[in-house]
Write an enzyme that holds these catalytic residues in place. Structure first.
Site, short mmCIF file in Angstrom:
data_model
loop_
_atom_site.label_atom_id
_atom_site.label_comp_id
_atom_site.label_asym_id
_atom_site.label_seq_id
_atom_site.Cartn_x
_atom_site.Cartn_y
_atom_site.Cartn_z
N GLU A 297 4.48 -3.49 12.25
CA GLU A 297 3.22 -2.77 12.22
C GLU A 297 2.26 -3.63 11.39
O GLU A 297 2.47 -3.81 10.19
CB GLU A 297 3.35 -1.38 11.60
CG GLU A 297 2.09 -0.56 11.79
CD GLU A 297 1.72 0.26 10.59
OE1 GLU A 297 0.98 1.22 10.75
OE2 GLU A 297 2.15 -0.07 9.46
N CYS B 194 -3.33 0.84 7.15
CA CYS B 194 -3.47 0.25 8.50
C CYS B 194 -4.14 1.22 9.46
O CYS B 194 -4.84 0.81 10.38
CB CYS B 194 -2.10 -0.15 9.04
SG CYS B 194 -1.30 -1.47 8.11
N ASN C 272 0.81 -1.23 0.00
CA ASN C 272 0.00 0.00 0.00
C ASN C 272 0.84 1.27 0.00
O ASN C 272 0.42 2.29 -0.54
CB ASN C 272 -1.00 -0.01 1.15
CG ASN C 272 -0.35 -0.17 2.51
OD1 ASN C 272 0.80 -0.56 2.63
ND2 ASN C 272 -1.11 0.12 3.56
#
Length: 477
Positions: free
Chosen positions: A254, A288, A158
């Site tokens: 993450e 996220c 992303n």
């Protein structure tokens, strides 16, 4: 802008050399349905092992590098990215499906991240300490930071350049060797970054690039005794698998997010509606930190939904190379299938469809759901799609209960003008970061970010990430 298939004869970069392999990754062009953007040679287990070996052989050389040397590399990488900004932006548009204005911003942010890392390198100054306990009277010591050795970077699709920069820049700043495994959907961006790094003075073997299928090389990389630290951005499931394989290494991860935005009656509802729309729709929700669910107080639920709907009109769907476009397709049809499944589950359980809901190929129409039941999967599972899902809460306690119900705890937001309420919710919501009266955002990491529970390990950011890539040696004088 016309599309053309790019032939990339080489993919892996190992020990300072480009390697041609029998394997191949075909990269879809997300601006042209059914078209191929690039073919890139894929690393297999042999190339992955060779990259790890090259890094191990170069660790001693990297440990001897000086801070001024590393600063020079980092500045050169930043300049190299800026020089290839147009090429990088087009690549990000085509392989990641990101609108061109956002893609250009990603290049700028990545270059800035490498420049900021130069400052982090200069901060590795160590310290002088004296003994203060019985038996250590009069002792003096130098506590010196040194590189951990080899850092494995597992990058996401992303933000294929900016997040990779968040991994690579502090690792190099600390004097480590790096092995970069890009997402299979977006390897060309990583290849261009590798070309830029190869043109600097970084020693051969200090930076290695291994594009390839995770099913073929993931465990080879993550399970290697050569690796001393792993930095990863990706799904919770993938992160848990890597952690099981990795053994005793420094982990910085993450992972998945399902950020709640809690809205109370005293909030500025227009501002909250705009923030929730932006938080949910930016890059089609494939972040996220995206606002994945809006927890609206029951007294303002309907009012807030009525304000979110027109706020969604500000988000323009169109040609990804049009400067005005805000929204494009999802990364794959599989991802679109997943988002569609979550929408249908919510509707089956009684949610109200206010707008959107349609899907064609990789494109999911920006969707607004109201009155979403608490047992709908979209309330507790990561969606990674352009859906604003609004549910109700009766009070602060129920807000905390719903916000904390799942296993994801990366980000959250609270909208209220009551300071005490805001701080109370910020303390009680389980999340790595809580923003008051605004949507979550990680940016360059000037503020530390990371998740709790299944959302990750450790914190990333300027001056924070680098701590996972150094160890301290005490020299007693």
């Amino acid at each position: 802008m016309a599309s053309a298939t790019k032939q990339q004869r080489s993919g892996p970069y190992v020990g300072g050399e480009w390697v041609t392999t029998d394997g191949r990754l075909s990269v879809e062009d997300l601006t042209e349905e059914g078209e191929t953007f690039a073919h890139i040679a894929a690393a297999g287990p042999e190339e992955a092992t060779a990259a790890l070996d090259a890094a191990a052989e170069t660790e001693a050389r990297m440990r001897e590098t000086t801070i001024p040397e590393r600063v020079e590399w980092l500045d050169a990488i930043a300049a190299g990215l800026e020089a290839r900004k147009d090429e990088l932006a087009e690549t990000i548009v085509r392989e990641a499906g990101k609108p061109v204005s956002s893609a250009r911003g990603e290049v700028d942010s990545a270059a800035e991240r490498f420049r900021r890392a130069a400052g982090e390198a200069r901060s590795l100054t160590g310290e002088h300490r004296t003994g203060t306990t019985d038996g250590h009277e009069g002792w003096e010591a130098l506590v010196k930071p040194e590189p951990v050795g080899t850092v494995l970077s597992i990058a996401p699709y992303n933000y294929p350049l900016m997040t990779t920069a968040l991994h690579v820049a502090p690792a190099l700043a600390a004097g480590n060797c790096v092995v970069l495994k890009p997402a299979s959907q977006t390897p060309v961006t990583g290849r261009i970054l590798t070309e830029v790094i190869a043109e600097t003075g970084v020693p051969e073997g200090a930076f290695n690039f291994v594009p390839g299928a995770a099913s073929e090389i993931g465990d080879v990389l993550a399970g290697s005794d050569t690796v001393n630290a792993i930095v990863m951005t990706g799904s919770s499931g993938a992160g848990e698998h890597v952690a099981r394989e990795s053994g005793m290494v420094n982990l910085l991860m993450e992972l998945g997010g399902n950020a709640p935005a809690v809205v109370f009656p005293d909030a500025d509802l227009d501002a909250a509606a705009a923030a929730c729309a932006k938080g949910s729709l930016k890059y089609a929700g494939q972040r996220c930190s995206a606002v994945s669910r809006v927890l609206a107080h029951e007294s303002v639920h309907d009012d807030l939904v009525e304000r979110i709907e027109p706020a969604m009109d500000e988000w323009v769907v169109g040609d990804l190379f049009d400067e005005e476009t805000d929204l494009g397709p999802l990364i794959s049809e599989d991802q679109a299938d997943w988002v569609e499944e979550l929408i249908e589950d919510a509707l089956d359980k009684g949610a109200r469809l206010v707008r959107g809901g349609d899907r064609e190929g990789r494109f999911v129409e920006p969707t607004l759901l109201a009155d979403v039941p608490h047992d709908a999967r979209i309330v507790t599972e990561e969606q990674f799609g352009p859906v604003v899902a609004v549910t109700t809460i009766a009070d602060e306690d129920e807000a905390v209960e719903v916000a904390n119900a799942g296993d994801l705890a990366l980000d959250a937001a609270v909208f209220t003008t009551d300071h005490d309420r805001a701080m109370d919710l910020a303390d009680r919501i389980d999340a790595g970061a809580v923003r008051i009266n605004g949507a979550p955002s990680h940016g360059l990491g000037d503020l530390p970010f990371g998740g709790n529970k299944a959302s990750g390990i450790g914190r990333e950011g300027l001056g924070v990430s680098i701590e996972r890539f150094v160890r301290r040696k005490t020299v007693v004088l």
